[in-house]
Design a protein around this motif. Structure first.
Motif, mmCIF file in Angstrom:
data_model
loop_
_atom_site.group_PDB
_atom_site.id
_atom_site.type_symbol
_atom_site.label_atom_id
_atom_site.label_comp_id
_atom_site.label_asym_id
_atom_site.label_seq_id
_atom_site.Cartn_x
_atom_site.Cartn_y
_atom_site.Cartn_z
ATOM 1 N N LEU B 66 -47.379 -36.379 -21.293
ATOM 2 C CA LEU B 66 -47.793 -36.727 -20.195
ATOM 3 C C LEU B 66 -49.062 -35.692 -19.820
ATOM 4 O O LEU B 66 -50.110 -36.120 -19.272
ATOM 5 C CB LEU B 66 -46.922 -36.328 -19.089
ATOM 6 N N THR B 67 -49.028 -34.388 -20.505
ATOM 7 C CA THR B 67 -50.256 -33.613 -20.290
ATOM 8 C C THR B 67 -51.376 -34.362 -21.285
ATOM 9 O O THR B 67 -52.553 -34.204 -20.681
ATOM 10 C CB THR B 67 -49.958 -32.185 -21.028
ATOM 11 N N LEU B 68 -50.880 -34.677 -22.252
ATOM 12 C CA LEU B 68 -52.021 -35.261 -23.143
ATOM 13 C C LEU B 68 -52.612 -36.451 -22.527
ATOM 14 O O LEU B 68 -53.981 -36.879 -22.680
ATOM 15 C CB LEU B 68 -51.602 -35.401 -24.616
ATOM 16 N N GLY B 69 -51.730 -37.395 -22.274
ATOM 17 C CA GLY B 69 -52.105 -38.795 -21.571
ATOM 18 C C GLY B 69 -53.235 -38.439 -20.257
ATOM 19 O O GLY B 69 -54.130 -39.183 -20.263
ATOM 20 N N SER B 70 -52.656 -37.387 -19.409
ATOM 21 C CA SER B 70 -53.627 -37.168 -18.101
ATOM 22 C C SER B 70 -54.843 -36.402 -18.600
ATOM 23 O O SER B 70 -55.890 -37.062 -17.923
ATOM 24 C CB SER B 70 -52.555 -36.081 -17.404
ATOM 25 N N ALA B 71 -54.676 -35.906 -19.685
ATOM 26 C CA ALA B 71 -56.279 -35.262 -20.131
ATOM 27 C C ALA B 71 -57.071 -36.345 -20.630
ATOM 28 O O ALA B 71 -58.171 -36.503 -20.322
ATOM 29 C CB ALA B 71 -55.895 -34.222 -21.179
ATOM 30 N N ARG B 72 -56.518 -37.348 -21.327
ATOM 31 C CA ARG B 72 -57.265 -38.529 -21.726
ATOM 32 C C ARG B 72 -57.768 -39.358 -20.578
ATOM 33 O O ARG B 72 -58.875 -39.852 -20.390
ATOM 34 C CB ARG B 72 -56.397 -39.411 -22.524
ATOM 35 N N PHE B 190 -42.453 -32.441 -14.902
ATOM 36 C CA PHE B 190 -43.122 -33.632 -14.751
ATOM 37 C C PHE B 190 -44.583 -33.459 -14.109
ATOM 38 O O PHE B 190 -45.831 -33.836 -14.704
ATOM 39 C CB PHE B 190 -42.584 -34.929 -14.480
ATOM 40 N N ALA B 191 -44.298 -33.091 -12.800
ATOM 41 C CA ALA B 191 -45.615 -32.936 -12.189
ATOM 42 C C ALA B 191 -46.742 -31.932 -12.392
ATOM 43 O O ALA B 191 -47.760 -32.313 -12.699
ATOM 44 C CB ALA B 191 -45.138 -32.511 -10.615
ATOM 45 N N ALA B 192 -46.251 -30.761 -13.084
ATOM 46 C CA ALA B 192 -46.916 -29.785 -13.397
ATOM 47 C C ALA B 192 -47.700 -30.063 -14.878
ATOM 48 O O ALA B 192 -48.794 -30.111 -15.004
ATOM 49 C CB ALA B 192 -46.088 -28.555 -13.579
ATOM 50 N N ALA B 193 -46.864 -30.986 -15.601
ATOM 51 C CA ALA B 193 -47.430 -31.323 -16.927
ATOM 52 C C ALA B 193 -48.519 -32.133 -16.624
ATOM 53 O O ALA B 193 -49.613 -32.181 -17.677
ATOM 54 C CB ALA B 193 -46.284 -32.083 -17.651
ATOM 55 N N CYS B 194 -48.554 -32.993 -15.699
ATOM 56 C CA CYS B 194 -49.600 -33.741 -15.379
ATOM 57 C C CYS B 194 -50.863 -33.230 -14.714
ATOM 58 O O CYS B 194 -51.953 -33.324 -15.027
ATOM 59 C CB CYS B 194 -49.322 -35.164 -14.394
ATOM 60 N N GLN B 195 -50.535 -32.429 -13.710
ATOM 61 C CA GLN B 195 -51.431 -31.578 -12.711
ATOM 62 C C GLN B 195 -52.332 -30.703 -13.431
ATOM 63 O O GLN B 195 -53.451 -30.652 -13.267
ATOM 64 C CB GLN B 195 -50.435 -30.802 -11.959
ATOM 65 N N VAL B 196 -51.872 -29.988 -14.544
ATOM 66 C CA VAL B 196 -52.546 -28.979 -15.423
ATOM 67 C C VAL B 196 -53.869 -29.834 -15.989
ATOM 68 O O VAL B 196 -54.771 -28.868 -16.270
ATOM 69 C CB VAL B 196 -51.905 -28.170 -16.329
ATOM 70 N N ALA B 197 -53.617 -30.925 -16.404
ATOM 71 C CA ALA B 197 -54.634 -31.763 -16.976
ATOM 72 C C ALA B 197 -55.942 -31.679 -16.206
ATOM 73 O O ALA B 197 -57.142 -31.589 -16.632
ATOM 74 C CB ALA B 197 -54.407 -33.109 -17.455
ATOM 75 N N SER B 198 -55.516 -31.902 -14.853
ATOM 76 C CA SER B 198 -56.836 -31.798 -13.865
ATOM 77 C C SER B 198 -57.559 -30.684 -13.574
ATOM 78 O O SER B 198 -58.743 -30.558 -13.357
ATOM 79 C CB SER B 198 -56.299 -32.401 -12.487
ATOM 80 N N GLU B 202 -61.364 -29.692 -14.936
ATOM 81 C CA GLU B 202 -62.177 -29.177 -13.518
ATOM 82 C C GLU B 202 -62.437 -30.483 -12.722
ATOM 83 O O GLU B 202 -63.551 -30.662 -12.013
ATOM 84 C CB GLU B 202 -63.436 -28.592 -14.120
ATOM 85 N N ARG B 203 -61.525 -31.143 -12.304
ATOM 86 C CA ARG B 203 -61.812 -32.387 -11.401
ATOM 87 C C ARG B 203 -61.142 -31.778 -9.844
ATOM 88 O O ARG B 203 -60.654 -30.607 -9.756
ATOM 89 C CB ARG B 203 -60.760 -33.512 -11.737
ATOM 90 N N ASP B 204 -61.419 -32.665 -8.893
ATOM 91 C CA ASP B 204 -61.434 -32.122 -7.530
ATOM 92 C C ASP B 204 -59.828 -32.301 -7.158
ATOM 93 O O ASP B 204 -58.951 -32.667 -7.879
ATOM 94 C CB ASP B 204 -62.168 -33.013 -6.523
ATOM 95 N N ASP B 205 -59.401 -31.815 -5.922
ATOM 96 C CA ASP B 205 -58.220 -31.843 -5.477
ATOM 97 C C ASP B 205 -57.331 -33.060 -5.264
ATOM 98 O O ASP B 205 -56.296 -33.258 -5.588
ATOM 99 C CB ASP B 205 -58.052 -31.179 -4.005
ATOM 100 N N ALA B 206 -58.215 -33.958 -5.162
ATOM 101 C CA ALA B 206 -57.377 -35.373 -5.060
ATOM 102 C C ALA B 206 -57.088 -35.967 -6.146
ATOM 103 O O ALA B 206 -55.919 -36.600 -6.326
ATOM 104 C CB ALA B 206 -58.693 -36.386 -4.582
ATOM 105 N N THR B 207 -58.186 -35.627 -7.352
ATOM 106 C CA THR B 207 -57.288 -36.046 -8.776
ATOM 107 C C THR B 207 -56.197 -35.366 -8.779
ATOM 108 O O THR B 207 -55.070 -35.859 -9.626
ATOM 109 C CB THR B 207 -58.497 -35.555 -9.678
ATOM 110 N N GLU B 208 -56.284 -34.161 -8.527
ATOM 111 C CA GLU B 208 -55.015 -33.065 -8.907
ATOM 112 C C GLU B 208 -53.821 -33.698 -8.298
ATOM 113 O O GLU B 208 -52.440 -33.688 -8.817
ATOM 114 C CB GLU B 208 -55.151 -31.558 -8.507
ATOM 115 N N ALA B 209 -54.005 -33.834 -6.963
ATOM 116 C CA ALA B 209 -53.047 -34.509 -6.222
ATOM 117 C C ALA B 209 -52.364 -35.655 -6.677
ATOM 118 O O ALA B 209 -51.233 -35.984 -6.721
ATOM 119 C CB ALA B 209 -53.183 -34.736 -4.639
ATOM 120 N N ALA B 210 -53.232 -36.560 -7.208
ATOM 121 C CA ALA B 210 -52.873 -37.996 -7.832
ATOM 122 C C ALA B 210 -51.836 -38.005 -8.928
ATOM 123 O O ALA B 210 -51.040 -38.529 -9.102
ATOM 124 C CB ALA B 210 -53.926 -38.538 -7.896
#
Lengths: 339, 339
Positions: B66-72, B190-198, B202-210
């Motif tokens: 999920l971290t890798l997919g989110s970074a992609r 799961f949430a943190a794994a995705c969130q750290v990619a944002s 260096e993306r905005d808060d909305a991206t991190e929240a999504a």
């Protein structure tokens, strides 16, 4: 030998204590205790209940005292030491909770252990919580240097604990190997507790190295004295009662020295009691008698003295001050509490 | 009801899988595996031995994926996701090791658990080591924002695990309370794994929240399906066999729904088997039969569907891409693997 014991005994009337250090940091410790109580809270009530049982059980808070004392030594005027001292105590408490599960202990500091009252499951998990909370405290502090020191220390403690498991039942463990184990499981946290004070006070590498050395050597001395007390038949010092390590088959320096110096009969005794864990009534008394014959406890204490001296010498770079005198006396106390 | 089951069954021929996500991040995952293997090393050989047993046991590495997919998904071109994905997997592995000790499990992913092979002591301590190592990896990354997200997650996981202990044997646990528990113990990572990619992109808060929302809802769906599978009598999916939770007296949503909807006899059955843990032959089969009568498993899966849909909807803010399609299919798979 006798002369040496005599010398140590003569010191008794003016027994050093941690009272000076305690007095020096008393007000700061209130702030730390406040942080500890606040940060062990959780909506899951079992967490503060279980954690609070151990945290309120009258430990000496030696590690956070070292952080506070070191900050005083450097004349640091800020407040960051409070949460870092709490963090160090949380790491220590988490370790104790897991140790009690791992060792199946039923008493600590004269009280029933958490694993006996709440069971192993809750004790392991609350340990994990405190450990994670410790990291949250560090992250809030915001210094990557502090984070590096303390996260390194946490990994080294866990590694030292596993290392100690692997020496269990191996009477050929050398003194050097044993030192590695106790540096990992005990001394590294003492060292980190002192070292972080230098980081927050923004002092140079030499200062940081001096405090790291003071803490590390003090930690080694502390553990060696702890090991020695266990075989002092009359000991009831610092909440520890004699025979705990022997009962659990823990391999400590007194046993390593006694085995290395033992004749065939003595070695057979150690193999039966510490490796095969085959016990008979009177075994502990015999263990103490052999230790005495082989000067294993006395020599363990001599080693502790040496490390205590090194700790004190590490402070030589600092000008005289009340804080320095308190840290020196704490090191003296650490070594001499066994007499 | 029947129509619903039928609809789900019709989807079977085109069963979604994580294959698309796996293919997307295959090269990245090699880098993560490299980091995992490097960073679980220790001079204390028992550590890589024990940790490697679980790490190499064929888990799907869903969280690091999920971290890798989110970074992609964010088109991030750096390399920081590799060590953060390894960090997430270390936290997860540490949790599994402690869970197996806490639950006294003997099998995981079809293999003997570490606690059976090496004992509880080593398993608790190696878990602590991996947890500390995870923090070292985060500290090396150097972002305080990442540290905040992951240290928070780690504390919440431990809290969720303790919380789950306190619901054990309480059949009046509400669905809301149960959701709180699984958000803590499963969905937060799961949430943190995705969130750290944002954060690293260096993306905005909305991206991190999504991304946080995608991960959190996916995690809830994942856990609910896991709970449902346990009462599907024929299930042998994702290395989990039916009846584990029932055997251990774990309270999960199917049991909560079945109890809430049950008549007096059924409630007496649940109290005997899940609270008093008084078991008779055929109890599990009867549990499955009651679940079926009360549509407890079906409705648990319906809830899972809902959260799976929410996860997918959270990705709406991102433009279409291969990464987005892969993350959507992973969410579909998470929900539908039970059919």
């Amino acid at each position: 030998m006798d002369a040496d014991v005599h010398t140590l005994k003569i010191k008794r009337p003016s027994t050093p204590s941690v009272a000076k250090l305690q007095a020096l940091v008393a007000a700061d410790m209130n702030a730390v205790n406040q942080t500890i109580i606040e940060r062990m809270q959780s909506p899951v009530v079992l967490i503060p209940e279980l954690a609070g049982h151990l945290i309120a059980s009258g430990g000496k808070r030696l590690r956070p005292m070292l952080t506070l004392g070191s900050a005083r030594l450097l004349g640091y005027g800020g407040t960051r030491q409070f949460s870092l001292a709490a963090c160090v105590e949380f790491i220590h408490t988490a370790t104790l909770l897991h140790d009690d599960v791992v060792d199946g202990s039923d008493l600590r500091r004269g009280q029933q252990t958490a694993n006996i009252i709440w069971g192993n499951k809750a004790t392991v998990l609350v340990g994990d919580f405190l450990f994670a909370r410790a990291f949250e405290l560090m992250v809030e502090d915001g210094s990557l240097r502090v984070l590096r020191i303390l996260s390194r220390a946490a990994a080294t403690i866990a590694q030292g604990e596993v290392d100690q498991l692997t020496t269990t039942g191996n009477l050929d463990t050398t003194e050097d190997r044993y030192l590695e184990v106790i540096i990992g499981k005990t001394a590294v946290l003492f060292a980190a507790a002192c070292q972080v004070a230098s980081v927050i006070a923004e002092r140079d590498d030499a200062t940081e190295a001096a405090l790291e050395s003071y803490g590390r050597n003090l930690g080694i001395a502390f553990q060696l004295v702890d090991d020695a007390i266990d075989y002092a038949s009359t000991a009831d010092v610092m909440g520890k009662s004699a025979g705990d390590d022997f009962r659990e088959g823990k391999l400590t320096l007194p046993a390593i020295l006694a085995y290395a110096r033992g004749n065939d009969d003595e070695r057979a005794f150690w193999r039966r009691t510490l490796v095969r864990m085959d016990r008979q009534p009177g075994d502990f008394e015999q263990a103490v008698a052999i230790m005495s014959r082989r000067q294993a406890v006395t020599d363990t204490l001599k080693r502790a003295h040496l490390y205590g001296e090194r700790a004190i010498d590490a402070l030589a770079v600092f000008p005289d001050s009340a804080a320095k005198a308190a840290l020196i006396e704490a090191a003296d106390f650490t070594v001499q509490r066994a007499y």
